[in-house]
Design a protein around this motif. Structure first.
Motif, PDB file in Angstrom:
ATOM      1  N   LYS A 135       0.762  -1.178  -0.117  1.00 38.51           N
ATOM      2  CA  LYS A 135       0.173   0.067   0.034  1.00 38.51           C
ATOM      3  C   LYS A 135       0.923   1.325  -0.119  1.00 38.51           C
ATOM      4  CE  LYS A 135      -4.257  -1.713   2.485  1.00 38.51           C
ATOM      5  NZ  LYS A 135      -5.155  -1.299   3.473  1.00 38.51           N
ATOM      6  N   LYS A 136       0.377   2.222  -0.890  1.00 35.46           N
ATOM      7  CA  LYS A 136       0.933   3.472  -0.607  1.00 35.46           C
ATOM      8  C   LYS A 136       0.817   4.271   0.781  1.00 35.46           C
ATOM      9  CE  LYS A 136       1.341   5.106  -5.433  1.00 35.46           C
ATOM     10  NZ  LYS A 136       0.680   6.202  -6.438  1.00 35.46           N
ATOM     11  N   ASN A 137      -0.459   4.088   1.151  1.00 35.60           N
ATOM     12  CA  ASN A 137      -0.643   4.306   2.482  1.00 35.60           C
ATOM     13  C   ASN A 137      -1.148   3.376   3.529  1.00 35.60           C
ATOM     14  OD1 ASN A 137      -1.458   5.688   4.732  1.00 35.60           O
ATOM     15  ND2 ASN A 137      -3.169   7.167   4.006  1.00 35.60           N
ATOM     16  N   PRO A 138      -0.129   3.089   4.239  1.00 34.88           N
ATOM     17  CA  PRO A 138      -0.426   1.553   4.902  1.00 34.88           C
ATOM     18  C   PRO A 138      -1.473   1.920   5.970  1.00 34.88           C
ATOM     19  CG  PRO A 138       1.978   2.113   4.902  1.00 34.88           C
ATOM     20  CD  PRO A 138       1.167   3.074   4.426  1.00 34.88           C
ATOM     21  N   ASP A 139      -1.754   2.927   6.540  1.00 35.70           N
ATOM     22  CA  ASP A 139      -2.909   3.409   7.427  1.00 35.70           C
ATOM     23  C   ASP A 139      -4.214   3.194   7.011  1.00 35.70           C
ATOM     24  OD1 ASP A 139      -0.837   3.373   9.301  1.00 35.70           O
ATOM     25  OD2 ASP A 139      -0.369   5.383   9.184  1.00 35.70           O
ATOM     26  N   ALA A 140      -4.471   3.429   5.591  1.00 30.86           N
ATOM     27  CA  ALA A 140      -5.622   3.822   4.749  1.00 30.86           C
ATOM     28  C   ALA A 140      -6.125   2.433   5.013  1.00 30.86           C
ATOM     29  CB  ALA A 140      -5.531   4.438   3.544  1.00 30.86           C
ATOM     30  N   GLU A 141      -7.714   2.443   5.056  1.00 29.07           N
ATOM     31  CA  GLU A 141      -8.316   0.995   4.941  1.00 29.07           C
ATOM     32  C   GLU A 141      -8.399   0.650   3.283  1.00 29.07           C
ATOM     33  OE1 GLU A 141     -12.868  -0.944   5.686  1.00 29.07           O
ATOM     34  OE2 GLU A 141     -12.116   1.141   6.454  1.00 29.07           O
ATOM     35  N   LEU A 142      -8.358   1.733   2.524  1.00 31.42           N
ATOM     36  CA  LEU A 142      -8.488   1.341   1.251  1.00 31.42           C
ATOM     37  C   LEU A 142      -7.257   2.313   0.581  1.00 31.42           C
ATOM     38  CD1 LEU A 142      -9.608  -0.105  -1.502  1.00 31.42           C
ATOM     39  CD2 LEU A 142     -11.240   1.790  -1.607  1.00 31.42           C
ATOM     40  N   SER A 143      -6.272   1.885  -0.141  1.00 31.39           N
ATOM     41  CA  SER A 143      -5.087   2.513  -0.572  1.00 31.39           C
ATOM     42  C   SER A 143      -4.717   2.045  -1.927  1.00 31.39           C
ATOM     43  CB  SER A 143      -3.850   2.535   0.340  1.00 31.39           C
ATOM     44  OG  SER A 143      -2.933   3.023  -0.221  1.00 31.39           O
ATOM     45  N   GLU A 144      -4.129   2.822  -2.926  1.00 34.54           N
ATOM     46  CA  GLU A 144      -3.586   2.462  -4.061  1.00 34.54           C
ATOM     47  C   GLU A 144      -2.292   1.839  -3.761  1.00 34.54           C
ATOM     48  OE1 GLU A 144      -3.031   6.308  -6.049  1.00 34.54           O
ATOM     49  OE2 GLU A 144      -4.848   6.051  -7.133  1.00 34.54           O
ATOM     50  N   ALA A 145      -1.774   0.953  -4.821  1.00 32.64           N
ATOM     51  CA  ALA A 145      -0.503   0.053  -4.416  1.00 32.64           C
ATOM     52  C   ALA A 145       0.527   1.093  -4.925  1.00 32.64           C
ATOM     53  CB  ALA A 145      -0.441  -1.162  -5.014  1.00 32.64           C
ATOM     54  N   GLU A 146       1.827   0.746  -3.956  1.00 41.29           N
ATOM     55  CA  GLU A 146       3.002   1.276  -4.690  1.00 41.29           C
ATOM     56  C   GLU A 146       3.156   0.983  -6.178  1.00 41.29           C
ATOM     57  OE1 GLU A 146       6.259   0.481  -2.055  1.00 41.29           O
ATOM     58  OE2 GLU A 146       5.486   1.554  -0.501  1.00 41.29           O
ATOM     59  N   GLU A 147       3.131   0.024  -6.447  1.00 40.19           N
ATOM     60  CA  GLU A 147       3.317  -0.608  -7.901  1.00 40.19           C
ATOM     61  C   GLU A 147       2.244  -1.664  -8.013  1.00 40.19           C
ATOM     62  OE1 GLU A 147       6.424  -2.646 -10.706  1.00 40.19           O
ATOM     63  OE2 GLU A 147       7.079  -2.106  -8.941  1.00 40.19           O
ATOM     64  N   PRO A 148       1.183  -1.272  -8.888  1.00 39.26           N
ATOM     65  CA  PRO A 148      -0.206  -2.370  -9.092  1.00 39.26           C
ATOM     66  C   PRO A 148       0.626  -3.437 -10.034  1.00 39.26           C
ATOM     67  CG  PRO A 148      -0.135  -0.455 -10.652  1.00 39.26           C
ATOM     68  CD  PRO A 148       0.834  -0.120  -9.689  1.00 39.26           C
ATOM     69  N   ILE A 149      -0.240  -4.688  -9.656  1.00 37.28           N
ATOM     70  CA  ILE A 149      -0.035  -5.785 -10.425  1.00 37.28           C
ATOM     71  C   ILE A 149      -0.666  -5.723 -12.036  1.00 37.28           C
ATOM     72  CG2 ILE A 149      -0.303  -8.197 -10.640  1.00 37.28           C
ATOM     73  CD1 ILE A 149      -0.910  -8.334  -7.500  1.00 37.28           C
ATOM     74  N   VAL A 150       0.131  -5.927 -12.912  1.00 31.12           N
ATOM     75  CA  VAL A 150      -0.313  -5.708 -14.300  1.00 31.12           C
ATOM     76  C   VAL A 150      -0.202  -6.840 -15.084  1.00 31.12           C
ATOM     77  CG1 VAL A 150      -0.331  -4.180 -16.395  1.00 31.12           C
ATOM     78  CG2 VAL A 150       0.446  -3.144 -14.150  1.00 31.12           C
ATOM     79  N   TYR A 151      -1.060  -7.303 -15.802  1.00 29.71           N
ATOM     80  CA  TYR A 151      -1.077  -8.402 -16.564  1.00 29.71           C
ATOM     81  C   TYR A 151      -1.443  -7.880 -18.203  1.00 29.71           C
ATOM     82  CZ  TYR A 151      -0.912 -12.262 -13.290  1.00 29.71           C
ATOM     83  OH  TYR A 151      -0.385 -13.206 -12.385  1.00 29.71           O
ATOM     84  N   TYR A 152      -0.823  -8.684 -18.980  1.00 33.94           N
ATOM     85  CA  TYR A 152      -0.771  -8.243 -20.529  1.00 33.94           C
ATOM     86  C   TYR A 152      -1.516  -9.463 -21.301  1.00 33.94           C
ATOM     87  CZ  TYR A 152       2.121  -4.543 -19.102  1.00 33.94           C
ATOM     88  OH  TYR A 152       2.483  -3.358 -18.740  1.00 33.94           O
ATOM     89  N   VAL A 153      -2.350  -9.003 -22.209  1.00 34.46           N
ATOM     90  CA  VAL A 153      -3.010 -10.213 -22.989  1.00 34.46           C
ATOM     91  C   VAL A 153      -2.385 -10.408 -24.211  1.00 34.46           C
ATOM     92  CG1 VAL A 153      -5.310 -10.620 -24.425  1.00 34.46           C
ATOM     93  CG2 VAL A 153      -5.393 -10.045 -21.753  1.00 34.46           C
ATOM     94  N   ASP A 154      -2.156 -11.321 -24.718  1.00 40.48           N
ATOM     95  CA  ASP A 154      -1.529 -11.803 -25.811  1.00 40.48           C
ATOM     96  C   ASP A 154      -2.176 -10.917 -27.136  1.00 40.48           C
ATOM     97  OD1 ASP A 154      -0.036 -12.700 -28.151  1.00 40.48           O
ATOM     98  OD2 ASP A 154      -0.350 -14.811 -27.320  1.00 40.48           O
ATOM     99  N   ALA A 155      -1.854  -9.911 -27.934  1.00 40.79           N
ATOM    100  CA  ALA A 155      -2.356  -9.449 -29.170  1.00 40.79           C
ATOM    101  C   ALA A 155      -2.534 -10.496 -30.091  1.00 40.79           C
ATOM    102  CB  ALA A 155      -1.599  -8.188 -29.416  1.00 40.79           C
TER     103      ALA A 155
END
Length: 856
Positions: free
Chosen positions: A295-315
């Motif tokens: 979490k970017k903000n560990p104290d927040a109940e809902l927080s953005e991630a420092e680095e999100p998990i990103v998946y890529y679909v085969d074009a």
């Protein structure tokens, strides 16, 4: 005077000869010195700059050079004994599902390091299965020296500058690290070996990045006597050419915190023995696998991630498929939000210039094979901690076509009034000319259902790469509470008796999936163990059961809720429903309603899955027999003992299974039989259609035998019957001899000719059923793994068959001949010498001395 002169001449000659000798010796010493100096010059290792002059250079985690003259890859190594991750994989595939050498297939990841010993460089694989997690160096050394390490490659220094050396790694790249030869041999596809002359570096896919170096090679395997699968997929079967990928990856930093596995959780885990564990603690340690998410903000109940998990679909997937894959995989974002992360899971299309095997990308790859087969989700994991570095999904492209085929078979009957008043694309009411609607229905409905299945499949396989195993009980509580179950298409029956597939597959993530993500990814400031326990206990209180592969896949699995490809909380009621769906579909089946261009031979492809539509629900109902209710847990966490399934319910399941093989259920109409032609000369026999005993002509009796065997396999599974012996201690009605005798007598009575007077086809099918029943009894009698009571019960029933007590004196000549044949078959088995070796009846003993030896 002459004598003196001659003497003087002789002396002079001697002096001159000696001078010549001295000069020769001097010349020889000079030559030797020159040779030694030349040798020293030749032995001197060149600098890296001298060696790579004129070569193409690539920067990256391990810088490397391409020598176009020799076709070699030279790699720079500057840090010795620095561990990194090495992964081999297949960039291209064989295209055969049974063999399994797929495009994008990952190999095992290895924590390795380079070590220099004189002129040699060794690549050493560290043994992480045995560890000592302690600050005591001597304790760690004791474990390291007790178990073998593996040197997986060796090379020689070809250039050197300061502490950096250059090593030719070409023979590492052009080696069978992925084990292709062994895979082909194991699958009986021929004896192949790597052909060095037809193998080389594949420079186009050799790239360097700051934290990973990606190298690739073309490998050709030559062999003789290629197997059928190789012949079906390779243009020249004695030469199989694939591309092998090699990834050299910087290991993550030490800020990741491993999370302990809990048997109640659905997490995948790594396991190792920690010899530094206290004597009163477990030796085997298990840590779950998961992506790093903070979490970017560990104290927040809902927080953005420092680095999100990103998946890529085969074009490389078709546009419609791409969108479905993106939509399905994106469902997981809801689960991460429930774990306290906002927009922490994203799904995008893979950039055109990206390599799917590049470790920097989590990929959903679209893979083609010659036949349909499993899709699967794999991961590149840091073996030290369980951290997932790369998720890689392999989706078989033929699955969507099979799903369309199933729907087209189910909907091959007349178009309902409700369908004719609804837009085929979206289901919104409207007025369209009937002829147009009929065409739209035939094309769009199967595709819509197939795309709904692909969305679910995308979410399912991504779930594996997020670190989760199957939950085969999730279809039995709530409403499709996990995408990690195997979903059967939900086919409803309308009030008008029509089949409705508008809700064939679920949409969105399930409640169990949220629990899975919460356990694996939730972030806690303190009391982690206590908080994780609350998550799992809360799921249990909500009635969420977790049953995975080991308790669902085996033929004799005991848990009645752990089933693949089923629906509903009651497997018996669901079997009744599925049999009704099957009956409606078979009665309505009209080959003329199949897609345009369908040959008469291809009618069998649509009919086969329809005829066996009930096969998975048979398995679900079968698990009620000898079934036991239990859950995974700990003795100190609300331990709940397992209990047997009520005897009344077991008998109800038995009755529904027997009803599934009543000859009338197995009969095929004359209209369908006349519509199925032998396959044209231009096509090979398809493994997807029912077998025959009639040559190339469709065989209704063979179809009946296949369906009968499916049911008998459930009724007479020896482990289930053996459990009845134990359960009869608590309920006498479950005594195994009584149950087996009851099943045999009922099946036999239901299939006698007297039940079908005037209808020859059920009479013939009845004989098929009875012969299959006798062969099942023979299998039980001869099965060394079956319990004593089960073999005794089967022997008693076989004795009844031998005496022909069920033969009717008024039977036709064909019926009498059939009964005599079965009688002879039974007598042969009963009168022959005992066929089970005494050795086969001896159960394996647990190890004695030393106690607890796991090697056995």
């Amino acid at each position: 005077m002459l004598t003196n002169t001659m003497r003087q001449i002789s002396i002079l000659a001697s002096i001159l000869a000696f001078a010549v000798v001295l000069q020769s010796a001097s010349d020889l010493r000079a030559q030797e010195k020159e040779t030694k100096e030349d040798s020293k010059k030749e032995a001197a290792i060149p600098t890296i700059a001298e060696k790579v002059e004129g070569m193409q250079s690539f920067d990256g985690y391990f810088p490397f050079y391409w020598d176009a003259k020799t076709g070699a890859i030279l790699m720079e190594i500057s840090q010795w004994d620095r561990e990194f991750l090495y992964v081999h994989s297949l960039a291209t595939g064989l295209g055969s599902n049974p063999v399994g050498l797929d495009r994008g297939q990952l190999g095992d990841e290895k924590v390795v390091h380079f070590r220099r010993i004189g002129p040699k460089v060794l690549l050493i694989h560290r043994n992480l299965r045995f560890r000592a997690i302690t600050d005591n160096k001597l304790e760690r050394r004791a474990v390291q020296q007790s178990f073998a390490m593996s040197v997986i490659w060796g090379g020689e220094v070809v250039a050197e500058t300061d502490q950096t050396v250059l090593v030719d790694v070409t023979d590492l790249l052009v080696s069978d690290m992925h084990g292709v030869v062994e895979t082909l041999k194991r699958n009986e596809q021929g004896d192949y070996s790597l052909d060095d002359k037809r193998s080389a570096v594949y420079l186009a896919n050799c790239k360097g990045f700051p934290e990973n170096t990606e190298l690739e090679s073309t490998l050709t395997f030559s062999g003789s006597k290629p197997g059928n699968y190789v012949q079906q997929t390779t243009p020249t079967p004695n030469a199989i050419t694939l591309r092998q990928h090699h990834s050299f990856i910087k290991l993550p930093d030490d800020k990741y915190k491993p999370r302990k596995y809990d048997v109640r959780s659905p997490s995948i885990f790594i396991t190792f023995a920690d010899y530094a564990s206290p004597l009163n603690a477990e030796l085997q340690q298990r840590w779950i696998t998961r992506h790093r998410l903070i979490k970017k903000n560990p104290d927040a109940e809902l927080s953005e991630a420092e680095e999100p998990i990103v998946y890529y679909v085969d074009a490389g997937a078709p546009k419609q498929i791409q969108q479905a894959l993106v939509e399905g995989a994106s469902w997981w974002n809801e689960a991460f939000e429930a774990a306290g992360f906002k927009d922490a899971f994203e799904v995008k299309l893979l950039p055109p210039d990206a390599d799917p095997l590049d470790v920097r990308y989590n990929v959903i790859q679209w893979v083609h094979r010659s036949t349909r087969g499993w899709s699967y989700g794999g991961s590149v994991i840091d073996p030290r901690t369980g951290e997932i570095i790369k998720g890689h999904v392999t989706l078989g492209s033929l699955r969507v076509r099979q799903d369309q085929l199933l729907v087209q078979g189910l909907q091959s009957g007349p178009t309902s009034a409700a369908d004719r008043s609804r837009c085929a694309c979206c289901g919104i009411g409207g007025i369209v000319e009937d002829t147009t609607l009929a065409a739209m229905d035939a094309e769009s409905k199967p595709l819509d259902v197939a795309l709904a299945r692909i969305r679910q499949l995308s979410a399912h396989e991504v779930g594996h790469t997020l670190g989760f195993v199957h939950n085969f009980a999730a279809s039995t509580y709530g409403d499709r509470e996990s995408v990690m179950d195997y979903p059967a298409p939900r086919v409803k029956i309308t009030d008008e008796g029509e089949l409705d597939l508008s809700d064939a597959y679920g949409v969105g993530i399930g409640e169990w999936d949220k629990v899975s993500v919460q356990f694996a990814y939730s972030q806690f400031d303190k009391d982690e163990s206590e908080q994780l326990n609350k998550i799992l206990e809360g799921a249990k209180k909500q009635g969420m059961l977790f049953i995975s592969d080991a308790d669902a896949r085996p033929a004799g699995a005991a848990h009645p809720m752990g089933n693949l490809w089923d629906n509903g909380s009651d497997p018996i009621e669901q079997l009744k429903h599925v049999m009704k769906v099957r009956r409606i579909a078979l009665d309505r089946f009209d080959p003329k309603k199949l897609p345009a261009g369908t040959t008469q031979a291809d009618v069998a492809q649509y009919f086969t899955p329809l005829f066996l539509h009930h096969r998975y629900q048979l398995n679900a109902a079968g698990k009620v027999l000898g079934g036991s209710n239990y859950h995974y847990g700990y003795v100190d966490h609300d331990n709940q003992p397992h209990s047997m399934v009520d005897s009344a319910k077991q008998k109800a399941a038995m009755a529904e299974l027997i009803a599934a093989i009543e000859p009338a259920q197995l009969a095929i109409s004359s209209e369908v039989l006349s519509a199925i032609n032998p396959r044209p000369y231009s096509t090979i026999r398809d493994q997807e259609i029912l077998p025959t005993q009639t040559g190339r002509v469709f065989d209704p009796l063979a179809a009946a035998r296949v369906a009968t065997d499916l049911t008998l396999n459930e009724l007479f599974q020896h482990q289930r019957l053996a459990r009845l012996t134990v359960q009869s201690r608590f309920d006498k009605e479950l005594e195994v001899n009584t149950m087996v005798s009851s099943m045999v007598n009922t099946i036999w009575a239901n299939s006698l000719p007297s039940q079908f007077e005037g209808r020859p086809e059920p009479v013939q099918i009845g004989r098929v059923v009875r012969e299959a029943l006798v062969e099942k009894l023979v299998q039980l009698v001869d099965n060394p793994d079956a319990s004593l009571d089960v073999r005794s019960a089967a022997t008693a029933c076989l004795t009844d068959v031998a005496t022909q007590k069920n033969q009717n004196a008024k039977s036709s000549s064909s019926e009498l001949a059939f009964c005599n044949m079965l009688s002879r078959r039974a007598k042969q088995v009963l009168e022959r010498p005992f066929s089970i070796s005494p050795e086969n009846k001896i159960l394996r003993q647990p190890p004695g001395s030393p106690i607890g030896s796991g090697g056995e």
